[in-house]
Design a protein around this motif. Structure first.
Motif, PDB file in Angstrom:
ATOM      1  N   THR A   1     -15.873 170.428 117.627  1.00 28.49           N
ATOM      2  CA  THR A   1     -16.762 169.893 116.603  1.00 28.49           C
ATOM      3  C   THR A   1     -18.152 170.499 116.733  1.00 28.49           C
ATOM      4  N   ASP A   2     -19.189 169.778 116.342  1.00 25.64           N
ATOM      5  CA  ASP A   2     -20.529 170.388 116.315  1.00 25.64           C
ATOM      6  C   ASP A   2     -21.499 169.731 117.297  1.00 25.64           C
ATOM      7  N   VAL A   3     -20.970 168.967 118.262  1.00 25.80           N
ATOM      8  CA  VAL A   3     -21.824 168.415 119.331  1.00 25.80           C
ATOM      9  C   VAL A   3     -21.162 168.728 120.674  1.00 25.80           C
ATOM     10  N   ASP A   4     -21.956 168.611 121.754  1.00 30.33           N
ATOM     11  CA  ASP A   4     -21.479 169.047 123.074  1.00 30.33           C
ATOM     12  C   ASP A   4     -20.458 168.116 123.724  1.00 30.33           C
ATOM     13  N   GLY A   5     -20.066 167.071 123.046  1.00 30.30           N
ATOM     14  CA  GLY A   5     -19.069 166.175 123.621  1.00 30.30           C
ATOM     15  C   GLY A   5     -19.235 164.794 123.032  1.00 30.30           C
ATOM     16  N   PHE A   6     -18.504 163.847 123.602  1.00 29.52           N
ATOM     17  CA  PHE A   6     -18.637 162.453 123.207  1.00 29.52           C
ATOM     18  C   PHE A   6     -19.955 161.973 123.801  1.00 29.52           C
ATOM     19  N   LEU A   7     -20.827 161.418 122.978  1.00 28.13           N
ATOM     20  CA  LEU A   7     -22.150 161.008 123.448  1.00 28.13           C
ATOM     21  C   LEU A   7     -22.217 159.493 123.639  1.00 28.13           C
ATOM     22  N   THR A   8     -23.203 159.078 124.438  1.00 26.54           N
ATOM     23  CA  THR A   8     -23.307 157.645 124.748  1.00 26.54           C
ATOM     24  C   THR A   8     -23.557 156.798 123.506  1.00 26.54           C
ATOM     25  N   THR A   9     -24.088 157.410 122.461  1.00 24.49           N
ATOM     26  CA  THR A   9     -24.154 156.722 121.171  1.00 24.49           C
ATOM     27  C   THR A   9     -24.362 157.740 120.055  1.00 24.49           C
TER      28      THR A   9
ATOM     29  N   ILE B   1     -28.685 158.552 115.160  1.00 29.25           N
ATOM     30  CA  ILE B   1     -29.532 157.349 115.160  1.00 29.25           C
ATOM     31  C   ILE B   1     -30.399 157.290 116.416  1.00 29.25           C
ATOM     32  N   VAL B   2     -29.814 157.610 117.564  1.00 29.11           N
ATOM     33  CA  VAL B   2     -30.555 157.514 118.831  1.00 29.11           C
ATOM     34  C   VAL B   2     -30.704 158.921 119.413  1.00 29.11           C
ATOM     35  N   LYS B   3     -31.943 159.384 119.460  1.00 29.37           N
ATOM     36  CA  LYS B   3     -32.178 160.792 119.826  1.00 29.37           C
ATOM     37  C   LYS B   3     -31.804 161.087 121.283  1.00 29.37           C
ATOM     38  N   ASP B   4     -31.967 160.104 122.200  1.00 28.13           N
ATOM     39  CA  ASP B   4     -31.665 160.443 123.596  1.00 28.13           C
ATOM     40  C   ASP B   4     -30.235 160.072 124.008  1.00 28.13           C
ATOM     41  N   ALA B   5     -29.312 160.116 123.064  1.00 23.96           N
ATOM     42  CA  ALA B   5     -27.891 159.936 123.415  1.00 23.96           C
ATOM     43  C   ALA B   5     -27.492 161.049 124.390  1.00 23.96           C
ATOM     44  N   ARG B   6     -26.668 160.689 125.387  1.00 25.59           N
ATOM     45  CA  ARG B   6     -26.299 161.687 126.407  1.00 25.59           C
ATOM     46  C   ARG B   6     -24.791 161.965 126.394  1.00 25.59           C
ATOM     47  N   ILE B   7     -24.413 163.127 126.915  1.00 26.31           N
ATOM     48  CA  ILE B   7     -22.989 163.488 126.958  1.00 26.31           C
ATOM     49  C   ILE B   7     -22.273 162.606 127.980  1.00 26.31           C
ATOM     50  N   ILE B   8     -21.073 162.160 127.638  1.00 24.12           N
ATOM     51  CA  ILE B   8     -20.236 161.427 128.591  1.00 24.12           C
ATOM     52  C   ILE B   8     -19.225 162.438 129.136  1.00 24.12           C
ATOM     53  N   PRO B   9     -19.298 162.817 130.422  1.00 23.16           N
ATOM     54  CA  PRO B   9     -18.401 163.870 130.915  1.00 23.16           C
ATOM     55  C   PRO B   9     -16.931 163.466 130.901  1.00 23.16           C
ATOM     56  N   THR B  10     -16.630 162.220 131.331  1.00 24.77           N
ATOM     57  CA  THR B  10     -15.232 161.765 131.323  1.00 24.77           C
ATOM     58  C   THR B  10     -15.186 160.325 130.825  1.00 24.77           C
ATOM     59  N   MET B  11     -14.106 159.999 130.174  1.00 29.58           N
ATOM     60  CA  MET B  11     -13.913 158.615 129.745  1.00 29.58           C
ATOM     61  C   MET B  11     -12.426 158.346 129.608  1.00 29.58           C
ATOM     62  N   THR B  12     -12.073 157.066 129.483  1.00 34.17           N
ATOM     63  CA  THR B  12     -10.640 156.747 129.380  1.00 34.17           C
ATOM     64  C   THR B  12     -10.219 156.673 127.909  1.00 34.17           C
ATOM     65  N   PHE B  13      -8.905 156.740 127.698  1.00 35.92           N
ATOM     66  CA  PHE B  13      -8.372 156.595 126.337  1.00 35.92           C
ATOM     67  C   PHE B  13      -8.858 155.285 125.716  1.00 35.92           C
ATOM     68  N   VAL B  14      -8.781 154.222 126.538  1.00 36.98           N
ATOM     69  CA  VAL B  14      -9.131 152.908 125.994  1.00 36.98           C
ATOM     70  C   VAL B  14     -10.594 152.889 125.561  1.00 36.98           C
ATOM     71  N   GLU B  15     -11.457 153.453 126.387  1.00 36.84           N
ATOM     72  CA  GLU B  15     -12.880 153.477 126.028  1.00 36.84           C
ATOM     73  C   GLU B  15     -13.103 154.262 124.739  1.00 36.84           C
ATOM     74  N   SER B  16     -12.455 155.417 124.634  1.00 37.05           N
ATOM     75  CA  SER B  16     -12.685 156.225 123.434  1.00 37.05           C
ATOM     76  C   SER B  16     -12.122 155.518 122.210  1.00 37.05           C
ATOM     77  N   MET B  17     -10.993 154.831 122.403  1.00 38.44           N
ATOM     78  CA  MET B  17     -10.374 154.126 121.288  1.00 38.44           C
ATOM     79  C   MET B  17     -11.308 153.023 120.789  1.00 38.44           C
ATOM     80  N   GLU B  18     -11.890 152.283 121.718  1.00 37.76           N
ATOM     81  CA  GLU B  18     -12.786 151.190 121.334  1.00 37.76           C
ATOM     82  C   GLU B  18     -14.039 151.748 120.654  1.00 37.76           C
TER      83      GLU B  18
END
Ligand code: ADP
Ligand code: ASP
Ligand code: MG
Length: 453
Positions: free
Chosen positions: A221-229, A233-250
């Motif tokens: 996609t066009d961002v460096d990964g899944f971000l904390t938000t 909307i929130v400029k200082d959102a940070r990259i989440i290096p690893t997460m679980t299926f359940v977390e991403s699903m939620e």
């Protein structure tokens, strides 16, 4: 074998498509490549179809622009020996599309199925072009193997049939890269063209990955990964290096746009990891989503889902809320209204149920008839709907174990003058969901992100 999905921005311009080519041509083994329509095209097709069906003829001008955009990409990136064949296929589709707009302007109406047909041209054209751009790839028409069935007024994937057709379409091992369009499908009974919903290319890719037991699903996609938000909307959102299926699903079902929510189930079920990567920065590590990861027990991310409404059932102090809850849930979900969350019963003996905004009226009708006797007898005082609500979801495996987190976040909002309309009932171990007015949603998201991450 991997499945790679490239979204609209990744296939939107000559420059981004040159990146896609580099990424796929550089793979060590053949892969399946799923592509969206050129960035922004699906929106344009909707607007143009609506305008044509109102009798306006600006579709002619729009068709020239759409045609030039595709032509420019073919001219710039498809090797000379394939240019004519690729352009021949794309221009035949463009001709059909122009004829449909002309038809719409004459009949002055836009049946849902005709809009689905119009939208399908985006992915049909982009997939032919991408297959032509890559060094060694063949095109596969996803209308040949993606099947949907009707569920109330929605088209949902027929998983079983689609699974079988995918296996037939892509015998393993692959000999070359296979490129196909995401999002589009056919109704299993009528054969009419349908789709999996806006953003549905991710889901196409996941269904293919699951059917073929791929090693990995990559969402480019066009961002460096899944971000904390949400970074918009929130400029200082940070990259989440690893997460679980359940977390991403939620996070995704509560609005994180980076993956279309149904995408995660099929790969989760087969334990196929997902990687979120940036087409414009391909060496960035991205986000790796798998069954388990380190750092459980803390907040992973915060997302926001707008366009929701709250239906409030005001019982009496003697009401049995567990029973009201079960009956309300069943009455809604059995009739096709999605229950997004059920809140805690409040001090005033009312309990809130959150549904999509456009399902509030239907939900109200269903609940009024489910509780007609209670309404007559006064066990239920009122049932009322309120629109323009948003859910802010705070997600992390077992964050429910963080003592007092929910109360702390609600307090943060109260202190900043934001009214909390409902808080989730604690059913999920993974998510605390807080409902606020949509007008307050961006500020609530920023405050909660700051307080929780
Ligand atoms: P694509 O066209 O590649 O499918 P989308 O626009 O559907 O891309 O999704 C990517 C966008 O999602 C990003 O550009 C970003 O603005 C938005 N987004 C919202 N929430 C998040 C999040 N938590 N992490 C990453 N991106 C997010
Ligand atoms: N082109 C479709 C859309 O814009 C599907 C997708 O991009 O995933 O919604
Ligand atoms: Mg998307």
């Amino acid at each position: 074998m991997k499945v790679l999905k490239f979204g609209g921005t990744s296939v939107g311009t000559v420059e981004s498509l040159a990146n896609v080519k580099k990424i796929v041509d550089g793979l060590a083994e053949p892969a399946i490549v799923v592509v969206s329509a050129l960035g922004g095209l699906t929106d344009r097709l909707i607007l143009t179809a609506r305008s044509a069906s109102e009798g306006k003829n600006d579709f002619e001008e729009e068709m020239v622009k759409i045609s030039e955009r595709h032509r420019h990409i073919v001219e710039s990136l498809v090797p000379d020996d394939r240019k004519e064949a690729v352009w021949g296929k794309v221009s035949a589709l463009l001709k059909e599309l122009g004829d449909i707009f002309k038809g719409l302007s004459l009949i002055r109406s836009l049946p849902d199925r005709t809009l689905d047909l119009v939208l399908s041209y985006g992915e049909r054209m982009s997939s032919i072009i991408v297959a032509g751009i890559l060094e060694d790839a063949e095109h596969h028409d996803s209308l040949g193997f993606m099947r949907t069935e009707r569920w109330f007024n929605k088209d949902i994937a027929d998983r079983k049939l689609t699974d079988r057709l995918i296996k037939e379409e892509f015998p393993l091992p692959l000999r070359r890269h296979c490129v196909t369009g995401g999002f589009i499908s056919r109704d299993r009974d009528s054969g009419e063209i349908t789709n999996l919903g806006r953003g549905g290319s991710d889901y196409t890719a996941a269904l293919i990955a699951a059917a073929l037991n791929a090693n990995e699903l990559e969402i480019w996609t066009d961002v460096d990964g899944f971000l904390t938000t949400d970074p918009r909307i929130v400029k200082d959102a940070r990259i989440i290096p690893t997460m679980t299926f359940v977390e991403s699903m939620e996070l995704c079902s509560y609005g994180a746009k980076v993956i279309y929510p149904p995408t995660i189930y099929p790969v989760f079920h087969k334990n196929i990891p997902i990687r979120i990567l940036n087409t414009f920065n391909p060496t960035a590590p991205g986000t790796f989503i798998s069954e388990s990861c380190e750092g459980d027990g803390r907040v992973r991310g915060v997302s926001v889902l707008g366009k929701t409404g709250v239906i409030n059932i005001k019982g009496s102090l003697t009401s049995n809320f567990a029973e009201l809850n079960t009956r309300a849930y069943n009455a809604l979900s059995r009739n096709g209204v999605s229950v997004l969350l059920v809140g805690h019963p409040g001090e005033n003996a009312d309990f809130p149920i959150v549904v999509p905004e456009n399902e509030v009226e239907k939900g109200l009708g269903l609940l009024e008839s489910e509780f007609s006797q209670e309404l007559r007898e006064g066990d239920v005082e009122t049932i009322a709907g309120d629109k323009e609500m948003s859910i802010v979801a705070v997600v992390g495996e077992s964050i429910k174990k963080i003592v007092g987190l929910g109360a702390r976040l609600v307090n943060t909002l109260w202190r900043n003058g934001i009214e909390v309309k409902a808080v989730s009932d604690g059913v999920s171990e993974t998510t605390i969901a807080i409902v606020v007015r949509s007008a307050d949603a961006s500020r609530a998201l920023t405050l909660i992100h700051e307080a929780a991450i």
